[in-house]
Design an enzyme around this catalytic site. Structure first.
Site, PDB file in Angstrom:
ATOM      1  N   ASP A 205       0.843  -1.196   0.000  1.00 44.01           N
ATOM      2  CA  ASP A 205       0.000   0.000   0.000  1.00 44.01           C
ATOM      3  C   ASP A 205       0.878   1.246   0.000  1.00 44.01           C
ATOM      4  O   ASP A 205       2.108   1.163   0.045  1.00 44.01           O
ATOM      5  CB  ASP A 205      -0.938  -0.008   1.214  1.00 44.01           C
ATOM      6  CG  ASP A 205      -2.275   0.685   0.927  1.00 44.01           C
ATOM      7  OD1 ASP A 205      -2.275   1.661   0.152  1.00 44.01           O
ATOM      8  OD2 ASP A 205      -3.300   0.259   1.478  1.00 44.01           O
ATOM      9  N   HIS A 253     -14.383  -1.654  -5.508  1.00 41.96           N
ATOM     10  CA  HIS A 253     -15.528  -0.744  -5.562  1.00 41.96           C
ATOM     11  C   HIS A 253     -15.114   0.726  -5.460  1.00 41.96           C
ATOM     12  O   HIS A 253     -15.933   1.621  -5.707  1.00 41.96           O
ATOM     13  CB  HIS A 253     -16.545  -1.081  -4.456  1.00 41.96           C
ATOM     14  CG  HIS A 253     -16.100  -0.715  -3.078  1.00 41.96           C
ATOM     15  ND1 HIS A 253     -15.490  -1.606  -2.237  1.00 41.96           N
ATOM     16  CD2 HIS A 253     -16.172   0.447  -2.384  1.00 41.96           C
ATOM     17  CE1 HIS A 253     -15.209  -1.010  -1.088  1.00 41.96           C
ATOM     18  NE2 HIS A 253     -15.604   0.237  -1.161  1.00 41.96           N
TER      19      HIS A 253
END
Length: 347
Positions: A205, A253
């Protein structure tokens, strides 16, 4: 000819009343978290209205109303004149519990609820209302420090329980190394490594997210099992290699379809032929008519993102096929953050 009962049940506005007043339940819930009600009741093993009023510096009437409302929401139980945490509240709403969910409630109250006052603006402009795409790369790239902390605690709150559920429904026994792409606070690798002692994992990340994950990993005592890798899965040409399982949890999403498809291609390129890709999401049904958890999360993506939306299992299956995955299975989940995990294996 047999007679048919043509009597119809008259419609009632009661369901509309429930929709219209849904915020009453949420704001009551959020206020009880902010006041520290569940910690108080856990500490004293239940309290009377008078004791709650004194401890929380409330008058009798608001204390009485708050306790009655929380009991009606199944957050409290009552024995004689004393209110106690319900089993649900005792497990998830006391700050010292490992599955504490209050971080997500606080984030929704302080960030999401005010933003949703502008949802019509988001609908008309097709732009997020919580950040400015003209000055930020994404919602994750820059934040007020206080709100950023709230965000990560919120994501950790829902990810811990979702990770535990994933570990129950999918057997990681044959996998050795897991890469959590966009892994944020590291909840999934930490919880899965606790359950599967042979499994090592990496959180991949942005740098500020890795700092958060490192604290969570250290707190769990798993520094020798779970590590962090700084990177940007949107901009990096390739994902780290050497992992036989890749996880995308609550990630796809956040982005539009071209971005999601590109990320799936990167996952396929990084996986060995016997590897697996796991996608945890709130999936819409193929008709895109529900369930509400997925459909309303999609509305939240309108408020929070520049292209995100919730997708159906059929849509993801098509994306995966195009990306080079041939064997796809959708396994239902009953979790806070996801209602299914899509298990995809390379062609």
């Amino acid at each position: 000819m047999p007679e048919h009962n043509t009597t119809t049940v008259p419609l009632s506005p009661a369901p509309l009343m429930q929709l219209a007043t849904g915020f009453w339940s949420f704001k009551t819930f959020a206020a009880s978290i902010e006041l520290g009600l569940y910690d108080l009741l856990a500490q004293h093993q239940g309290c009377t209205v008078e004791e709650v009023a004194k401890a929380l510096d409330l008058r009798h009437r608001p204390a009485d109303l708050l306790l009655a409302a929380c009991a009606s929401l199944d957050l409290l139980d009552k024995q004689a004149d004393r209110y106690l945490n319900s089993p649900l509240a005792d497990q998830y709403l006391v700050t010292t519990r490992p599955g504490y969910f209050g971080g997500f409630v606080r984030f929704c109250d302080q960030r999401e609820y005010p933003a949703w006052h502008r949802v019509t603006e988001a609908l008309r402009t097709d732009r997020p209302v919580t950040w400015d795409p003209a000055t930020q790369d994404s919602v994750f790239s820059a934040e007020d420090p206080v709100m950023l902390e709230l965000f990560w605690e919120a994501m950790h709150s829902i990810s811990v329980s979702t990770a535990r559920t994933l570990g129950e429904v999918y057997d990681f026994g044959t996998h050795l190394r897991l890469l959590d792409v966009g892994g944020g606070s590291g909840a999934f690798p930490v919880e899965l490594a606790k359950r599967y002692k042979h499994l090592s994992a990496s959180v991949y990340d942005l740098p500020h997210a890795c700092r958060v994950a490192e604290k969570k990993i250290e707190a769990a005592g798993l520094q020798n099992v779970v590590n962090t890798l700084e990177g940007d899965f949107l901009r990096d040409d390739t994902l780290p290699l050497g992992y036989d399982a890749i996880l995308l949890s609550l990630i796809l999403h956040d982005w539009d379809e071209p971005t999601g498809r590109a990320l799936l291609r990167k996952c396929r390129a990084a996986l060995p032929s016997d590897g697996v890709l796991l996608i945890c999401e709130l999936l819409l049904n193929d008709e895109r008519t529900g369930p509400p958890s997925a459909a309303l999360m999609g509305m939240n993506m309108l408020v929070e993102s520049s292209g995100g939306k919730n997708y159906s299992g059929a849509e993801y299956t098509a994306w995966l096929s195009e990306a080079g995955f041939a064997h796809t299975e959708i396994v239902p989940l009953d979790a806070a953050g996801a209602n299914a995990v899509i298990v995809a294996r390379p062609a």
